[in-house]
Design a protein around this motif. Structure first.
Motif: not given
Length: 249
Positions: A100-112
């Motif tokens: 899941x971390x890898x998926x989040x890292x590839x996500x172009x959206x910026x989180x808090x």
């Protein structure tokens, strides 16, 4: 020598926003030479920032000088490594399993967590740069700091395996060996001979790369491009602190 020339231009294209109006071939040889000159490109960035600092230090109050130098520092790199830091912060802040971390890292959206990491990193960089200059240090201290930040990237590429057989980090690693790290270190040693007060930054960098490499192995199983970019930002922050300690001692 042609590969070396293209490698230098490739490193400038990859690490800066300085105009290089030439399409450089992406081959194992040019990648190898590009990594070898990462610290030289860092010296170029640092020299440009330091030269502007030298020109402006008599004209601007320290807070404005600090902000001007940090703004130029970010502009010259295009915020490339800040993007890696933000992606890494979102992945780590999620407390998710590795996949899941890898998926989040590839996500172009910026989180808090990305926003918080960006704000605090730039705030700490500004504070440390301000404190360093207030201690009477020359803006030219930024040259070894920025050069060694790029050397940290080479150190990681050589010493820590890519977590996955894909992406930029993996492509660079296929072209690199430990001998290339020696090439990258050589110009830094010349620089430190000219600035002997900055020699203490070398062991500080070794500690950072060792601990950071261990941490990302545990969290991700290895490195990728974002992790290497975040290492550049993190090592610069750490080296600014060590530079201030050296100048204040």
């Amino acid at each position: 020598m042609k590969e070396a020339g293209f490698g230098v231009l490739l490193a400038i294209q990859f690490l800066t926003r300085l105009p290089v109006p030439l399409a450089c071939p992406w081959t194992p040889g040019t990648r190898r030479w590009a990594a070898r000159v990462y610290p030289l490109v860092g010296m170029l960035i640092g020299s440009l920032v330091a030269a502007v600092g030298t020109l402006l230090e008599a004209a601007l109050p320290l807070p404005l000088l600090t902000l001007a130098l940090l703004s130029l520092w970010v502009a010259l790199t295009g915020g490339l490594h800040l993007d890696g830091l933000m992606d890494l912060a979102d992945a780590l802040g999620s407390n998710a399993p590795p996949e899941k971390r890898w998926a989040i890292m590839k996500d172009p959206q910026v989180g808090s967590f990305a926003v918080l990491a960006l704000v605090f990193l730039l705030a700490w960089k500004a504070a440390l740069l301000w404190t360093l200059l207030a201690a009477g240090a020359s803006p030219w201290w930024l040259v070894p700091v920025i050069a060694l930040g790029r050397l940290a990237a080479v150190g990681l590429l050589v010493s820590v395996p890519a977590a996955r057989a894909e992406g930029l980090a993996h492509a660079w690693q296929r072209s690199l060996g430990r001998g290339d790290l020696v090439w990258a270190v050589a110009p830094v040693l010349v620089l430190l001979a000219l600035m002997p007060g900055a020699v203490g930054l070398i062991p500080a960098l070794v500690v950072f790369v060792a601990l950071y490499g261990l941490a990302v192995r545990r969290a991700f199983g290895g490195i990728n491009g974002d992790i290497v970019g975040a290492a550049i930002e993190g090592s610069e922050l750490w080296l600014l602190l060590m530079a201030w300690v050296s100048c204040a001692a």
